[in-house]
Design a protein around this motif. Sequence first.
Motif, mmCIF file in Angstrom:
data_model
loop_
_atom_site.group_PDB
_atom_site.id
_atom_site.type_symbol
_atom_site.label_atom_id
_atom_site.label_comp_id
_atom_site.label_asym_id
_atom_site.label_seq_id
_atom_site.Cartn_x
_atom_site.Cartn_y
_atom_site.Cartn_z
ATOM 1 N N HIS A 73 -4.492 -16.580 -16.080
ATOM 2 C CA HIS A 73 -5.154 -15.666 -15.963
ATOM 3 C C HIS A 73 -6.176 -15.827 -14.796
ATOM 4 C CE1 HIS A 73 -8.557 -12.516 -16.751
ATOM 5 N NE2 HIS A 73 -9.150 -13.645 -17.190
ATOM 6 N N ARG A 89 -4.995 -15.593 -11.384
ATOM 7 C CA ARG A 89 -4.724 -14.394 -10.751
ATOM 8 C C ARG A 89 -5.766 -13.565 -10.429
ATOM 9 N NH1 ARG A 89 -1.110 -14.478 -15.001
ATOM 10 N NH2 ARG A 89 -2.221 -13.495 -16.574
ATOM 11 N N LEU A 90 -7.044 -13.999 -10.974
ATOM 12 C CA LEU A 90 -8.218 -13.332 -10.321
ATOM 13 C C LEU A 90 -8.516 -13.111 -8.817
ATOM 14 C CD1 LEU A 90 -11.113 -14.939 -12.798
ATOM 15 C CD2 LEU A 90 -9.836 -12.555 -13.091
ATOM 16 N N ARG A 137 -5.020 -10.928 -19.579
ATOM 17 C CA ARG A 137 -5.463 -9.895 -18.522
ATOM 18 C C ARG A 137 -7.004 -10.001 -18.280
ATOM 19 N NH1 ARG A 137 -1.685 -9.549 -14.937
ATOM 20 N NH2 ARG A 137 0.171 -8.743 -15.771
ATOM 21 N N GLU A 193 -8.916 -9.063 -14.888
ATOM 22 C CA GLU A 193 -8.481 -9.050 -13.596
ATOM 23 C C GLU A 193 -8.731 -7.561 -13.207
ATOM 24 O OE1 GLU A 193 -4.300 -10.107 -14.157
ATOM 25 O OE2 GLU A 193 -4.867 -11.766 -15.377
#
Length: 191
Positions: free
Chosen positions: A25, A28-29, A71, A94
Amino acid sequence: MNDTTSVPGTFRKLWPHEQALFRDHLLRLDKTSRAMRFAHGVSDSFIEDYARHMADAGSTVFAYVEDGLVRAAAELKKLGTTWGSEAEAAFSVESAFQERGLGTELMGRVIRAARNRGVHLLYVSCLASNAGMQAIARRHEADLRFELGEVVGEIVPQEANYFSLLAEAVEDRMGFMMAVLDLQRRVGLAA
Protein backbone atom coordinates in the motif's frame (compact mmCIF):
# COMPACT_ATOMS: atom_id res chain seq x y z
CA MET A 1 -18.61 11.43 -1.73
CA ASN A 2 -18.02 10.80 1.97
CA ASP A 3 -20.27 7.82 2.66
CA THR A 4 -18.43 4.61 3.55
CA THR A 5 -21.63 2.55 3.30
CA SER A 6 -21.11 2.44 -0.46
CA VAL A 7 -17.51 1.20 -0.44
CA PRO A 8 -17.10 -2.48 -1.36
CA GLY A 9 -14.13 -3.24 0.92
CA THR A 10 -13.73 -3.84 4.63
CA PHE A 11 -12.18 -1.93 7.50
CA ARG A 12 -10.03 -4.01 9.84
CA LYS A 13 -6.79 -4.20 11.75
CA LEU A 14 -3.74 -5.51 10.00
CA TRP A 15 -2.04 -8.38 11.77
CA PRO A 16 1.77 -8.73 12.08
CA HIS A 17 1.93 -11.34 9.30
CA GLU A 18 0.36 -8.78 6.92
CA GLN A 19 3.36 -6.45 6.76
CA ALA A 20 3.62 -7.05 3.01
CA LEU A 21 0.07 -5.73 2.47
CA PHE A 22 0.96 -2.58 4.39
CA ARG A 23 4.25 -2.21 2.50
CA ASP A 24 2.59 -2.65 -0.88
CA HIS A 25 0.00 0.00 0.00
CA LEU A 26 2.70 2.49 0.98
CA LEU A 27 4.67 1.69 -2.20
CA ARG A 28 1.55 2.40 -4.31
CA LEU A 29 1.23 5.91 -2.89
CA ASP A 30 2.03 8.51 -5.52
CA LYS A 31 4.72 11.11 -4.88
CA THR A 32 2.28 13.64 -3.39
CA SER A 33 0.55 11.08 -1.15
CA ARG A 34 3.91 9.82 0.13
CA ALA A 35 4.96 13.36 0.99
CA MET A 36 1.63 13.95 2.75
CA ARG A 37 2.01 10.73 4.76
CA PHE A 38 5.66 11.12 5.79
CA ALA A 39 5.91 14.96 5.65
CA HIS A 40 8.60 14.64 2.95
CA GLY A 41 9.48 12.45 -0.01
CA VAL A 42 10.67 8.95 0.85
CA SER A 43 12.28 6.18 -1.16
CA ASP A 44 10.99 2.67 -1.79
CA SER A 45 13.73 1.26 0.47
CA PHE A 46 12.63 3.59 3.29
CA ILE A 47 9.06 2.30 2.92
CA GLU A 48 10.19 -1.33 2.85
CA ASP A 49 12.12 -0.83 6.09
CA TYR A 50 9.28 1.15 7.67
CA ALA A 51 6.70 -1.55 6.90
CA ARG A 52 9.02 -4.33 8.05
CA HIS A 53 8.97 -2.76 11.52
CA MET A 54 5.20 -2.19 11.55
CA ALA A 55 4.58 -4.44 14.55
CA ASP A 56 8.00 -3.97 16.19
CA ALA A 57 7.25 -0.36 17.02
CA GLY A 58 4.08 -1.31 18.90
CA SER A 59 1.86 0.28 16.30
CA THR A 60 -1.70 -0.75 15.71
CA VAL A 61 -2.52 -0.45 12.01
CA PHE A 62 -6.07 -0.22 10.72
CA ALA A 63 -6.75 -0.59 7.01
CA TYR A 64 -9.37 -0.36 4.35
CA VAL A 65 -8.98 -3.56 2.30
CA GLU A 66 -10.58 -3.94 -1.12
CA ASP A 67 -10.06 -7.01 -3.32
CA GLY A 68 -7.32 -8.22 -0.98
CA LEU A 69 -5.31 -4.98 -1.25
CA VAL A 70 -4.84 -2.30 1.40
CA ARG A 71 -5.99 0.97 -0.14
CA ALA A 72 -5.91 3.15 3.00
CA ALA A 73 -4.21 2.76 6.36
CA ALA A 74 -4.14 4.48 9.73
CA GLU A 75 -1.55 3.86 12.41
CA LEU A 76 -1.83 4.36 16.13
CA LYS A 77 1.73 4.68 17.41
CA LYS A 78 2.70 4.74 21.05
CA LEU A 79 5.08 7.47 22.11
CA GLY A 80 7.71 5.76 24.21
CA THR A 81 8.28 2.12 25.02
CA THR A 82 4.86 1.44 26.55
CA TRP A 83 1.32 2.70 26.07
CA GLY A 84 1.06 5.86 28.06
CA SER A 85 -0.94 9.00 28.14
CA GLU A 86 0.10 10.16 24.64
CA ALA A 87 0.13 8.58 21.19
CA GLU A 88 0.34 9.62 17.55
CA ALA A 89 -1.87 8.87 14.56
CA ALA A 90 -0.74 8.73 10.92
CA PHE A 91 -2.80 8.12 7.76
CA SER A 92 -2.38 7.25 4.11
CA VAL A 93 -4.97 6.87 1.36
CA GLU A 94 -4.12 5.98 -2.22
CA SER A 95 -5.09 8.83 -4.56
CA ALA A 96 -7.78 6.85 -6.43
CA PHE A 97 -9.49 6.12 -3.08
CA GLN A 98 -9.48 9.61 -1.60
CA GLU A 99 -12.69 11.59 -1.01
CA ARG A 100 -14.65 8.45 -0.07
CA GLY A 101 -14.68 8.92 3.70
CA LEU A 102 -12.05 6.24 4.29
CA GLY A 103 -9.77 8.50 6.33
CA THR A 104 -12.67 9.65 8.50
CA GLU A 105 -13.71 6.05 9.21
CA LEU A 106 -10.13 5.02 9.98
CA MET A 107 -9.68 8.03 12.28
CA GLY A 108 -12.68 6.92 14.32
CA ARG A 109 -11.12 3.49 14.77
CA VAL A 110 -7.78 4.98 15.78
CA ILE A 111 -9.43 7.24 18.36
CA ARG A 112 -11.37 4.31 19.85
CA ALA A 113 -8.20 2.18 20.00
CA ALA A 114 -6.37 5.05 21.68
CA ARG A 115 -9.04 5.43 24.34
CA ASN A 116 -9.06 1.66 24.93
CA ARG A 117 -5.29 1.81 25.57
CA GLY A 118 -5.56 4.63 28.10
CA VAL A 119 -4.29 7.37 25.79
CA HIS A 120 -5.36 10.81 26.99
CA LEU A 121 -3.84 12.88 24.18
CA LEU A 122 -3.65 11.80 20.54
CA TYR A 123 -1.45 13.82 18.17
CA VAL A 124 -2.03 14.13 14.45
CA SER A 125 0.47 16.14 12.43
CA CYS A 126 0.42 16.92 8.74
CA LEU A 127 1.81 19.38 6.25
CA ALA A 128 0.04 22.74 6.17
CA SER A 129 -1.02 21.92 2.58
CA ASN A 130 -2.81 18.71 3.63
CA ALA A 131 -6.33 20.14 3.81
CA GLY A 132 -7.91 16.68 3.67
CA MET A 133 -6.19 15.49 6.83
CA GLN A 134 -7.03 18.73 8.59
CA ALA A 135 -10.71 18.33 7.66
CA ILE A 136 -10.73 14.77 9.03
CA ALA A 137 -9.10 15.95 12.27
CA ARG A 138 -11.67 18.75 12.62
CA ARG A 139 -14.53 16.25 12.16
CA HIS A 140 -13.13 14.43 15.19
CA GLU A 141 -12.88 17.63 17.24
CA ALA A 142 -9.13 18.07 17.02
CA ASP A 143 -7.59 21.27 18.30
CA LEU A 144 -5.38 22.36 15.36
CA ARG A 145 -2.41 24.72 15.46
CA PHE A 146 0.23 25.71 12.91
CA GLU A 147 3.90 25.02 13.74
CA LEU A 148 6.74 25.61 11.26
CA GLY A 149 4.91 24.63 8.08
CA GLU A 150 3.01 21.79 9.73
CA VAL A 151 -0.35 21.52 11.38
CA VAL A 152 -0.46 19.69 14.69
CA GLY A 153 -3.79 18.41 15.93
CA GLU A 154 -4.57 17.25 19.42
CA ILE A 155 -7.52 14.98 20.15
CA VAL A 156 -8.59 14.10 23.67
CA PRO A 157 -10.22 10.65 23.54
CA GLN A 158 -12.95 9.78 26.00
CA GLU A 159 -12.23 7.24 28.73
CA ALA A 160 -12.57 3.60 27.71
CA ASN A 161 -15.79 1.89 28.68
CA TYR A 162 -17.42 -1.50 28.26
CA PHE A 163 -18.93 -0.56 24.90
CA SER A 164 -15.71 0.79 23.37
CA LEU A 165 -13.79 -2.28 24.52
CA LEU A 166 -16.50 -4.64 23.27
CA ALA A 167 -16.74 -2.88 19.89
CA GLU A 168 -12.99 -3.23 19.32
CA ALA A 169 -13.00 -6.89 20.42
CA VAL A 170 -15.89 -7.76 18.10
CA GLU A 171 -14.24 -5.95 15.17
CA ASP A 172 -10.97 -7.75 15.91
CA ARG A 173 -12.71 -11.14 15.66
CA MET A 174 -14.43 -10.19 12.40
CA GLY A 175 -11.24 -8.59 11.09
CA PHE A 176 -9.23 -11.72 11.83
CA MET A 177 -11.75 -13.81 9.91
CA MET A 178 -11.51 -11.37 6.99
CA ALA A 179 -7.69 -11.59 7.15
CA VAL A 180 -7.90 -15.40 6.92
CA LEU A 181 -10.25 -15.14 3.93
CA ASP A 182 -7.94 -12.61 2.25
CA LEU A 183 -4.98 -14.94 2.83
CA GLN A 184 -6.90 -17.90 1.38
CA ARG A 185 -7.80 -15.81 -1.68
CA ARG A 186 -4.17 -14.73 -2.19
CA VAL A 187 -2.92 -18.31 -1.82
CA GLY A 188 -5.61 -19.52 -4.22
CA LEU A 189 -4.67 -16.88 -6.79
CA ALA A 190 -0.97 -17.80 -6.50
CA ALA A 191 -1.63 -21.52 -7.03
